[in-house]
Structure formats: C-alpha cells, structure tokens
Design an enzyme around this catalytic site. Structure first.
Site, PDB file in Angstrom:
ATOM      1  N   TYR A 136       0.813  -1.215   0.000  1.00  0.00           N
ATOM      2  CA  TYR A 136       0.000   0.000   0.000  1.00  0.00           C
ATOM      3  C   TYR A 136       0.845   1.263   0.000  1.00  0.00           C
ATOM      4  O   TYR A 136       0.470   2.260  -0.601  1.00  0.00           O
ATOM      5  CB  TYR A 136      -0.888   0.038   1.257  1.00  0.00           C
ATOM      6  CG  TYR A 136      -2.225  -0.615   1.110  1.00  0.00           C
ATOM      7  CD1 TYR A 136      -2.333  -1.976   0.884  1.00  0.00           C
ATOM      8  CD2 TYR A 136      -3.393   0.125   1.223  1.00  0.00           C
ATOM      9  CE1 TYR A 136      -3.571  -2.585   0.769  1.00  0.00           C
ATOM     10  CE2 TYR A 136      -4.637  -0.470   1.112  1.00  0.00           C
ATOM     11  CZ  TYR A 136      -4.715  -1.821   0.880  1.00  0.00           C
ATOM     12  OH  TYR A 136      -5.940  -2.412   0.775  1.00  0.00           O
ATOM     13  N   LYS A 184       2.401 -15.158   3.055  1.00  0.00           N
ATOM     14  CA  LYS A 184       2.645 -15.904   1.813  1.00  0.00           C
ATOM     15  C   LYS A 184       4.146 -16.175   1.737  1.00  0.00           C
ATOM     16  O   LYS A 184       4.813 -15.842   0.750  1.00  0.00           O
ATOM     17  CB  LYS A 184       2.117 -15.074   0.620  1.00  0.00           C
ATOM     18  CG  LYS A 184       2.107 -15.795  -0.717  1.00  0.00           C
ATOM     19  CD  LYS A 184       1.050 -16.876  -0.844  1.00  0.00           C
ATOM     20  CE  LYS A 184       1.200 -17.624  -2.144  1.00  0.00           C
ATOM     21  NZ  LYS A 184       0.336 -18.825  -2.233  1.00  0.00           N
ATOM     22  N   ASP A 216      -3.758 -18.060   1.007  1.00  0.00           N
ATOM     23  CA  ASP A 216      -4.752 -18.763   0.179  1.00  0.00           C
ATOM     24  C   ASP A 216      -5.510 -19.793   1.017  1.00  0.00           C
ATOM     25  O   ASP A 216      -6.740 -19.876   0.970  1.00  0.00           O
ATOM     26  CB  ASP A 216      -4.108 -19.396  -1.076  1.00  0.00           C
ATOM     27  CG  ASP A 216      -2.812 -20.147  -0.808  1.00  0.00           C
ATOM     28  OD1 ASP A 216      -2.308 -20.114   0.338  1.00  0.00           O
ATOM     29  OD2 ASP A 216      -2.292 -20.785  -1.752  1.00  0.00           O
ATOM     30  N   ASP A 240      -6.950  -6.573   4.202  1.00  0.00           N
ATOM     31  CA  ASP A 240      -8.039  -5.918   3.475  1.00  0.00           C
ATOM     32  C   ASP A 240      -8.957  -6.965   2.859  1.00  0.00           C
ATOM     33  O   ASP A 240     -10.183  -6.922   3.014  1.00  0.00           O
ATOM     34  CB  ASP A 240      -7.441  -5.020   2.378  1.00  0.00           C
ATOM     35  CG  ASP A 240      -8.511  -4.324   1.556  1.00  0.00           C
ATOM     36  OD1 ASP A 240      -9.465  -3.792   2.151  1.00  0.00           O
ATOM     37  OD2 ASP A 240      -8.402  -4.320   0.313  1.00  0.00           O
ATOM     38  N   ASP A 244     -13.051  -8.465   4.225  1.00  0.00           N
ATOM     39  CA  ASP A 244     -14.296  -8.495   3.436  1.00  0.00           C
ATOM     40  C   ASP A 244     -14.841  -9.924   3.395  1.00  0.00           C
ATOM     41  O   ASP A 244     -16.054 -10.146   3.488  1.00  0.00           O
ATOM     42  CB  ASP A 244     -14.065  -8.003   2.000  1.00  0.00           C
ATOM     43  CG  ASP A 244     -14.245  -6.494   1.827  1.00  0.00           C
ATOM     44  OD1 ASP A 244     -13.954  -5.743   2.795  1.00  0.00           O
ATOM     45  OD2 ASP A 244     -14.668  -6.051   0.741  1.00  0.00           O
TER      46      ASP A 244
HETATM   47  C1  IPM Z   1     -10.669  -0.517   3.524  1.00  0.00           C
HETATM   48  C2  IPM Z   1     -10.645   0.012   2.113  1.00  0.00           C
HETATM   49  C3  IPM Z   1      -9.374   0.836   1.888  1.00  0.00           C
HETATM   50  C4  IPM Z   1      -8.199  -0.118   2.013  1.00  0.00           C
HETATM   51  C5  IPM Z   1      -9.286   1.594   0.551  1.00  0.00           C
HETATM   52  C6  IPM Z   1     -10.476   2.464   0.304  1.00  0.00           C
HETATM   53  C7  IPM Z   1      -8.045   2.417   0.485  1.00  0.00           C
HETATM   54  O1  IPM Z   1     -10.775  -1.009   1.190  1.00  0.00           O
HETATM   55  O2  IPM Z   1     -10.613   0.291   4.474  1.00  0.00           O
HETATM   56  O3  IPM Z   1     -10.801  -1.729   3.697  1.00  0.00           O
HETATM   57  O4  IPM Z   1      -7.833  -0.787   1.040  1.00  0.00           O
HETATM   58  O5  IPM Z   1      -7.642  -0.178   3.104  1.00  0.00           O
HETATM   59 MN    MN Z   2     -11.313  -2.930   2.088  1.00  0.00          MN
END
Ligand code: IPM
Ligand code: MN
Ligand code: NAD
Length: 350
Positions: A136, A184, A216, A240, A244
């Site tokens: 990042y 990884k 993975d 990240d 999700d």
């Molecule tokens: C998160 C988002 C951010 C990240 C983006 C918007 C920069 O996806 O907070 O999870 O990748 O950290």
């Molecule tokens: Mn995110």
C-alpha cells in the site's frame, strides 16, 4: 471528548448520521462533535481529498468517526487526488498502524450467514491488520517495457520493526487465545521477514498459541471452518481482502466495524479512527438503503478504545444484536429496513 466526524462520500453520510444519533441518545457527558470534509466531496469543494483543515481537525480530536470515501467520478484523477487517498493519508499521518476488525456471529443469528448454521455458529474472530506498510505504501509507478508496452509496478516490503509492533499488539489482543499469523512466506520475501519476526516476537508471550497459515489457505478456512480462528494477524493487503471475506461469512459487510489505533493516547484510552470496513457503495448511495450497523458498532469501538467507556460500548453492541434478532434487517441481509429505521431500532433498544 472531542470527536471529528468525517462522513465522506456515497453512503458515508447516511451511515455516520445514524451512528452520531446513537451517540447522542446515550447522553454522554462533554462530547463535542466537529464535522470535516474528506474524499471526493472534499476534492470537489477544496481541490484535495484530505484538506489541511480536516487533517488538523483529526489531529486535535481524541477520536475520528469516519464514514467512507470513493466516488466513481474521481476514478480517473491523478492517484494523489483520488478520494481513497484521504483514508490512506489519515492512517499514515496519524500513525494508525493497527487496524482491528472483529467479525462475530451473535448467538442465535447464524441464519444471517450464507454458511450452514453449524459452520457459522461460533464465528468470533478478530483480524489484526497492519495498516501503514506493505505494498500500500511502497513506491509505485508506471513505466514502458522494452517492447513499448505500459507496465505498472508497486513495491511490497515490511521491515522487522514494523512487523514487531503489530505482532506485539496482536499477541496482547489475543491474550491467551490462538493467534494465527497469515502470510505468503512460500513465495514472498516480505512474508518471510514477516513470519520470522512474528516467531521472534512470540518468545515474549510464552503462553501464546501461535500458528502460521498461507493466505490462500486462510481464505479457504474462513469459509470451511471459520470458528478455528481467534485472532488473525496479517499485513495490509491480505487483511483488506480477508476482512471483506470474513464479513460475508458473518452475513454482510454492513455489519463489520473497525478501529485503527496507533501509539498516541487520550486521557481515557488510545487515539483512534473508527470506520465500517465497507466503502461508499455508489450502487445504493442516496437511497436510504445502507445498513448503518457497521458504523454504529464502530462508534461502540470508539467508546471502548478511545474513551474507556466499556459499558456504553456494550450497550450499543447489545442493542444492535437485539435489533438483528428482532428481525430488523437491511436489504444487505435480505430485509426491508432502511438506514434510518435501523438506526431508530438500535436507539430504541439501547
Ligand atoms: C478498507 C478500504 C481501503 C483499504 C481503501 C479504500 C483504500 O478497502 O478500508 O478496507 O484498502 O484499506
Ligand atoms: Mn477494504
Ligand atoms: P463497497 O464496500 O463500497 O461495496 C461493496 C458492496 O457491498 C456493494 O454492493 C454495496 O452496495 C454493498 N455494501 C457496502 N456497504 C454496505 C452497507 N452498509 N449496507 C448495505 N450494503 C452495503 O465496495 P466497492 O463497491 O468495491 O467500492 C466502492 C467505493 O468505495 C470505491 O471507490 C472504493 O475505493 C471505496 N472504498 C472505500 C473504503 C473506505 O472508505 N474505507 C472501503 C472500501 C471501499
């Protein structure tokens, strides 16, 4: 208690409004809220996604309550001017290297998960995501190959001290529960340094149960056997993605809060930035359909970590769990409740 509220773009304003109303309903003593512009809306008003005055406001606060940034109109701007730079800039400038993302299936709410109830039951994990390093924040660029073709590149790296400080925080957060470090290391040198440093740090936490998993496999296990995890420690990019994924296992991304912490302290805790893990959801923005629970739960984390108000944090979390078990469900969970109705339902149950 000084809180900088930064709603941002898309559904950011809709969900932070409900979280602020929950804070107001608690009747907390001496809270002052400031509101600032971030993201695409800040770019449109001030020419920059993270205006200096917003950064100053965040620095002067004890905590930041953040909505979301991201605007499809801005996707072709220079990267430095895109809305996402606001949240990346805040994390970097405020030294928020640790991102806590809890994912829990409340008892009796297994049916909200797309997984079989016997698999969803017992999901109670915390992702500790490193937040100011990795690919990042490395150098990046575009260049032309020898054959004249465009090529993009992004530098991934972790130094041992960066890994050590997040590992220490994760061992402390795990407090005897199992810590799974995700990397990884079979392919990436960055991950080898990560793994070696986590192992070295573990020596200071003698009772810690530590294991290591490739990313993975971790993605697969989060669906196949999520309750095997207690605390997951991982880098910025993997964290990240896995968070999700964990949100989907719980039922919806509209349920997952986060706390981003650094070294700075407040009179009653740690300075932090609190935000849902989701984005600005342009597909449903402006329709009053966003689930504000993730942001409301982020406000609870703020009360816990920055203001030392565990009781109020627990009140909010219980109210959210009760609303869910009473069938107060947004469209993301197959229900009909809108943003305001969900906020109201939580406030009624405080
Ligand atoms: C998160 C988002 C951010 C990240 C983006 C918007 C920069 O996806 O907070 O999870 O990748 O950290
Ligand atoms: Mn995110
Ligand atoms: P997203 O999280 O915004 O949305 C993904 C999907 O989940 C969409 O279908 C959306 O409608 C749904 N969703 C998200 N939050 C919801 C909620 N509270 N209630 C109901 N449904 C919800 O991810 P995306 O679509 O990949 O990204 C959209 C924009 O947001 C992009 O510009 C991205 O860069 C940005 N983003 C910002 C943050 C942040 O500010 N921290 C986080 C992630 C993405």
């Amino acid at each position: 208690m000084k809180v900088a509220v930064l709603p941002g773009d898309g559904i950011g304003g809709e969900v932070t409004r409900e979280a602020v109303r929950v804070l107001e309903a608690l009747d907390l003593p001496r809270v002052t809220l400031f509101e600032g512009d971030v993201g695409g809306i800040a770019y449109k008003r001030h020419g920059h996604p993270l205006p200096e005055e917003t950064l100053v406001m965040a620095r002067e606060a004890d905590a930041v309550l953040f909505g979301a940034v991201g605007d499809p109109d801005c996707d072709d701007l220079d990267r430095a001017l895109r809305p996402e730079q606001a949240i990346l800039g805040l994390r970097r400038e405020l030294g928020l290297f640790a991102n806590l993302r809890p994912a829990r299936v409340f008892e009796g709410l297994e049916h909200l998960s797309p997984l079989k109830p016997e698999i969803a039951r017992g999901i109670d994990l915390l992702i500790v995501r490193e937040l100011t390093g990795d690919v990042y924040f490395g150098e990046k660029g575009t260049r032309t190959t020898d054959r004249g073709e465009p090529e993009g590149w992004d530098m991934m790296s972790y130094s041992a001290p960066e890994v050590q400080r997040i590992a220490r925080l994760a061992f402390t957060a795990a407090a005897g529960r199992r810590l799974t470090s995700v990397d990884k290391a079979n392919v990436l040198e960055t991950s080898q340094v990560w793994r070696d440093t986590v192992i070295a740090a573990s020596a200071d936490y003698p009772v810690a149960a530590l294991d290591h998993m490739y990313v993975d496999n971790a993605a697969m296990q989060l669906i196949a056997d999520p309750s095997r995890f207690d605390v997951i420690l991982t880098g910025n990019l993997f964290g990240d993605i896995l968070s999700d994924l964990a949100s989907a296992a719980v039922g919806s991304i509209g349920l997952l809060p986060s706390a981003s912490l650094g070294e700075r302290t407040t009179p009653h805790g740690t300075f932090g930035l609190y935000e849902p893990i989701h984005g600005s959801a342009p597909d449903i923005a402006g329709q009053g359909r966003a689930n504000p629970m993730a942001t409301i739960l982020s406000a609870a984390m703020m009360l816990r970590h920055s203001f030392g108000r565990e009781d109020d944090a627990a009140r909010i979390e219980t109210a959210v769990a009760r609303a869910l078990s009473d069938g107060v469900l947004g469209g993301d969970l197959g229900g009909e409740h809108g943003t305001q109705a969900i906020g109201e339902a939580v406030r009624e149950r405080l």
